[in-house]
Structures are given as C-alpha cells and as structure tokens.
Design a protein around this motif. Structure first.
Motif, PDB file in Angstrom:
ATOM      1  N   GLU A   1     -91.456  27.314  26.062  1.00 44.40           N
ATOM      2  CA  GLU A   1     -91.348  26.281  25.601  1.00 44.40           C
ATOM      3  C   GLU A   1     -91.727  24.723  25.074  1.00 44.40           C
ATOM      4  OE1 GLU A   1     -90.663  24.707  29.243  1.00 44.40           O
ATOM      5  OE2 GLU A   1     -88.887  23.421  28.725  1.00 44.40           O
TER       6      GLU A   1
ATOM      7  N   GLN B   1    -102.385  19.846  34.742  1.00 43.42           N
ATOM      8  CA  GLN B   1    -100.748  19.498  35.438  1.00 43.42           C
ATOM      9  C   GLN B   1     -99.607  20.391  35.647  1.00 43.42           C
ATOM     10  OE1 GLN B   1     -99.509  15.887  32.818  1.00 43.42           O
ATOM     11  NE2 GLN B   1    -100.289  14.665  33.804  1.00 43.42           N
ATOM     12  N   ILE B   2     -99.361  21.629  34.704  1.00 43.11           N
ATOM     13  CA  ILE B   2     -98.759  22.739  35.272  1.00 43.11           C
ATOM     14  C   ILE B   2     -99.442  23.553  36.462  1.00 43.11           C
ATOM     15  CG2 ILE B   2     -97.710  24.554  33.765  1.00 43.11           C
ATOM     16  CD1 ILE B   2     -97.513  22.433  31.462  1.00 43.11           C
TER      17      ILE B   2
ATOM     18  N   VAL C   1     -98.393  22.107  39.365  1.00 37.63           N
ATOM     19  CA  VAL C   1     -97.305  22.209  40.038  1.00 37.63           C
ATOM     20  C   VAL C   1     -96.125  23.613  39.917  1.00 37.63           C
ATOM     21  CG1 VAL C   1     -94.642  22.688  38.435  1.00 37.63           C
ATOM     22  CG2 VAL C   1     -95.928  20.467  38.011  1.00 37.63           C
ATOM     23  N   HIS C   2     -97.279  24.658  39.442  1.00 38.11           N
ATOM     24  CA  HIS C   2     -97.039  26.446  39.914  1.00 38.11           C
ATOM     25  C   HIS C   2     -98.194  26.988  41.265  1.00 38.11           C
ATOM     26  CE1 HIS C   2     -93.775  26.477  37.316  1.00 38.11           C
ATOM     27  NE2 HIS C   2     -94.717  25.679  35.984  1.00 38.11           N
ATOM     28  N   SER C   3     -98.813  26.036  40.803  1.00 36.57           N
ATOM     29  CA  SER C   3    -100.328  26.678  42.249  1.00 36.57           C
ATOM     30  C   SER C   3     -99.765  26.385  43.422  1.00 36.57           C
ATOM     31  CB  SER C   3    -101.472  25.887  41.475  1.00 36.57           C
ATOM     32  OG  SER C   3    -101.584  24.722  42.201  1.00 36.57           O
ATOM     33  N   GLN C   4     -98.914  25.409  43.885  1.00 39.31           N
ATOM     34  CA  GLN C   4     -98.532  24.985  45.104  1.00 39.31           C
ATOM     35  C   GLN C   4     -97.604  26.034  45.608  1.00 39.31           C
ATOM     36  OE1 GLN C   4     -97.074  22.142  46.073  1.00 39.31           O
ATOM     37  NE2 GLN C   4     -97.962  21.724  48.433  1.00 39.31           N
ATOM     38  N   GLY C   5     -97.987  27.052  46.685  1.00 39.26           N
ATOM     39  CA  GLY C   5     -96.873  27.590  47.623  1.00 39.26           C
ATOM     40  C   GLY C   5     -96.164  26.534  47.877  1.00 39.26           C
TER      41      GLY C   5
ATOM     42  N   LEU D   1    -105.236  18.196  29.961  1.00 41.41           N
ATOM     43  CA  LEU D   1    -104.718  17.486  31.079  1.00 41.41           C
ATOM     44  C   LEU D   1    -102.835  17.861  31.466  1.00 41.41           C
ATOM     45  CD1 LEU D   1    -104.467  14.523  32.694  1.00 41.41           C
ATOM     46  CD2 LEU D   1    -103.163  13.669  30.701  1.00 41.41           C
ATOM     47  N   ILE D   2    -102.704  18.640  29.648  1.00 38.00           N
ATOM     48  CA  ILE D   2    -100.990  19.440  30.434  1.00 38.00           C
ATOM     49  C   ILE D   2    -101.216  20.672  31.104  1.00 38.00           C
ATOM     50  CG2 ILE D   2     -99.320  20.511  29.599  1.00 38.00           C
ATOM     51  CD1 ILE D   2    -100.196  18.198  26.579  1.00 38.00           C
TER      52      ILE D   2
ATOM     53  N   MET E   1     -93.797  29.389  29.687  1.00 42.42           N
ATOM     54  CA  MET E   1     -93.882  28.084  29.698  1.00 42.42           C
ATOM     55  C   MET E   1     -94.701  27.707  28.247  1.00 42.42           C
ATOM     56  SD  MET E   1     -94.655  24.931  31.807  1.00 42.42           S
ATOM     57  CE  MET E   1     -94.443  23.992  30.326  1.00 42.42           C
TER      58      MET E   1
END
Lengths: 111, 270
Positions: free
Chosen positions: B4, B43-44, B47-51, B39-40, B1
C-alpha cells in the motif's frame, strides 16, 4: 506547540471519515482531496495517513479492500462501515456544538 | 501494508514526473513527503501490536491453566495433565496454521516444554541406549527448536521472549527444588508441597505480564512487561529456599533475564 497541527491531529479521524463517507477512496487520493478541499490548509506528512487509516480499520470504522484498476494497477480502497457512519455523525454533531460555542464566546454580536 | 505504501509512492512519483521532474528527483521528493520512516514504522507497529481483550485473555490462559493445575493439586493427576497437553497441542496446531497470531506464542512455549523434558529424561535410559537415543533425539529436537525460533523471530523478536517466558520459570523452580531428575512420588511431593503457593504466584504473574504484553501498544512497554516475571520468580524462589537455589539456579535465572531483555537491547541497538 503548533496550534494548527494539534487541531488537525484531534480531528484527523473526522476529516478522513468524511472523505471516505463521500465515496470509497484510497490513501493518495485522500491526501490530494484533503489538500484541494481545504485550499492547501490541510497538509500532513503523507506516511502518517496510513497508521490513522489502519487504526480506524482496526476500530471497524472503515474497511479496506484491494481493487485492480483497468490499467492493472492495484489500489486499496477504503469504505465506510455502519459503525463509521455512526461515529462520523456523532463527531460532526460534537464539532458543530463546539464551533457554535466558540463563536458564541469570540463573536457574540454575529449570533 | 508495504504494498500500500509502495503504490502511494509510485503515484506521487508519477505525478511529479508528469510535472517535468526527473525520475530521481521525483522519487526523492516523494520519499521526503512521506515523512520519517522510523516514525511511520513505529505508528504502524502501535496500531497493529495491540491485541483485543479476548486475545489478551487467550494469551494469558495457558499460564492461568498451569497456575490452576498447581493450585488444585491436579498436577499429580495424569488424566488432567494429558487433557492439558492435548489441548495445548490442538491450539498450537491451530495457531500455526492460522498466521500465528500473538496469543499463540505462550501456548507454543508450553508445547516446547515436553520436548525438553523428554530430552532430559533420556539420561535415565539403560547405558547402551543413551547414546543411541541422544544421537537420534537431539539433532531432531534442536532442528525443531531452531526452526520454531527462526519462524517466531521473523515475526518479531519480542515474540521469542513471549514464547520462552514459561521455560525459565519451570527450570528455575525445578533446579531450586532439586527435582531436575526423576524422584519417587512421595519425595517429589515433600519437596514441592511448601513451594506450591509460590509456584502458583509465579504463573499468575506470568499470566498478568502476558495479558499486559498483549494490551500494551508501545514496544518498550512490551519489553518491560516481559522483564517482570523473572524478577518476581527470583524473589519467590529466593524466599522459598532462603537464598539457596544453587549455582545452576542462579545461572538459569541470569540467563532468563538476559534472554528476556535481549529484544529490548536489540531494539535499542537498531
């Protein structure tokens, strides 16, 4: 409330899917392409693009792959998936229905 | 990440430099165009924290198994206990070797339990052996503990709380029921019997909290879900013992609340 920003927020996925559907592309190119194609209308904070791309990748709408360019630089190219194509088709259809309905209400004489 | 994001910043900087800006100016504008880093990052993270639902179930599974063990009275059965311990060991090894996914941390918490129990049982060795065993065992156990904590915290502080969540539950009940030592089987049974429904409730609550932790996206929401179990256990333990859980019981509960709240506190401080 910034109406334009809210509209963009609600349609970010559709715009990104559309661009990625045209050709596999990477983050920076997406920003440039969005700006170019919309004559500068679509400008969003560049960093906020990546959470959107990663969310779509998690939802299996797109797939990111690192590629090494001939000059040695690395880019993460996003490809649309079958599921992404189906989602895009549905969203475009929804958008067309919505815009037709809005036009019917706001400019009935043009229909 | 990160790589990128860096390539994006490099591209933008190069383009601006091509337009006649200095390296410093180009880097500054590129960074500004990126937006607020906090904020970024948030947000990231979201996105990745939800299993997934499966991951949430698998994370809650060890608590459900323990609840089932007590509900079915299989906790007395050595074979059942050995099977569960073997399963936990295999899953922990698998998770450790496969990038330590979120669901793996509750399993790791249970894996640490035998290490602590073995340590506490050392005091029942013959007097001469206690010191020898203590000298050999404790440095090793502490090293393993510190290493695991460090590795887990390097992923996320919240995972430390997730991992440690079963330990206060086990300790609170052990202290409250006065079974922190080795008791004859029938005495242990007499003390445990009336508390079993409450113990089952405690582990079920832990399972629900873990499930919610895995599914919730926001960091504050995750921290909040980890604070629920000690509160419910506190009520359960107090109800069973009519408020008489002893000094150590209260101390452990207070410590568990502090330990579980620390990630939220650290986040607020950052």
């Amino acid at each position: 409330m910034d109406y334009g920003r809210e509209l963009l927020k609600g349609n970010t996925d559709c715009l990104l899917l559309c661009l990625i559907n045209n050709q596999p592309t990477y983050g920076y190119q997406i920003i440039k392409e969005l700006e170019k194609r919309s004559n500068g209308y679509f400008r969003f904070k560049e960093g906020t693009l990546y959470p959107a791309l990663h969310r779509m990748e998690k939802d299996k709408l797109i797939k990111g792959k690192w590629q090494v360019l001939p000059n040695g630089q690395q880019r993460r190219y996003y490809h649309i998936t079958k599921r992404g194509q189906q989602a895009l088709a549905k969203r475009l259809l929804d958008w067309r229905d919505f815009s037709t309905a809005v036009r019917l209400v706001t400019q009935p004489e043009t229909i | 990440m990160t790589h990128e994001l860096l390539t994006h910043l490099e591209d933008k900087t190069q383009e601006l430099k091509g337009g006649g800006l200095s390296e410093e100016e180009a880097a500054k504008i590129s960074t500004q165009a990126f937006g607020p880093p906090q904020l970024i990052a948030q947000q990231i993270y979201e996105v990745h924290s939800q299993g997934t639902w499966q991951e949430a179930f698998f994370a809650a599974l060890p608590h459900l198994l323990v609840a089932l063990l007590f509900a079915s009275y299989h906790w007395k059965n050595l074979i059942s206990l050995s099977i569960i311990l073997a399963a936990v060991t295999c899953i922990v090894i698998y998770g450790w070797c496969h990038n330590k996914p979120m669901w793996f941390f509750p399993w790791l918490g249970y894996y640490l339990l035998p290490v602590i129990i073995t340590g506490s049982l050392l005091i029942y060795l013959p007097s001469g052996w206690v010191w020898l065993a203590t000298l050999a065992y404790f440095p090793l156990a502490l090293f393993a503990f510190a290493y695991i904590m460090k590795q887990t915290a390097s992923r996320d502080w919240l995972y430390v709380s997730l991992m440690l969540a079963p330990l206060p539950v086990v300790f609170s009940w052990s202290l409250a029921l006065g079974i922190n030592g080795v008791l004859p089987g029938n005495m242990l049974l007499t003390r445990l019997q009336p508390a079993i429904p409450w113990i089952v409730v405690s582990f079920l609550v832990l399972a629900v909290a873990t499930f919610a932790f895995t599914r919730v996206r926001q960091r504050w929401g995750k921290a909040a879900t980890l604070l629920i179990p000690p509160s419910v256990i506190l009520v359960s333990v107090t109800l069973v013992n009519r408020g008489n859980i002893g000094f150590w019981g209260w101390l452990i509960l207070l410590f568990s609340l502090l330990a579980l709240a620390s990630p939220a506190w650290l986040k607020a401080k950052a």
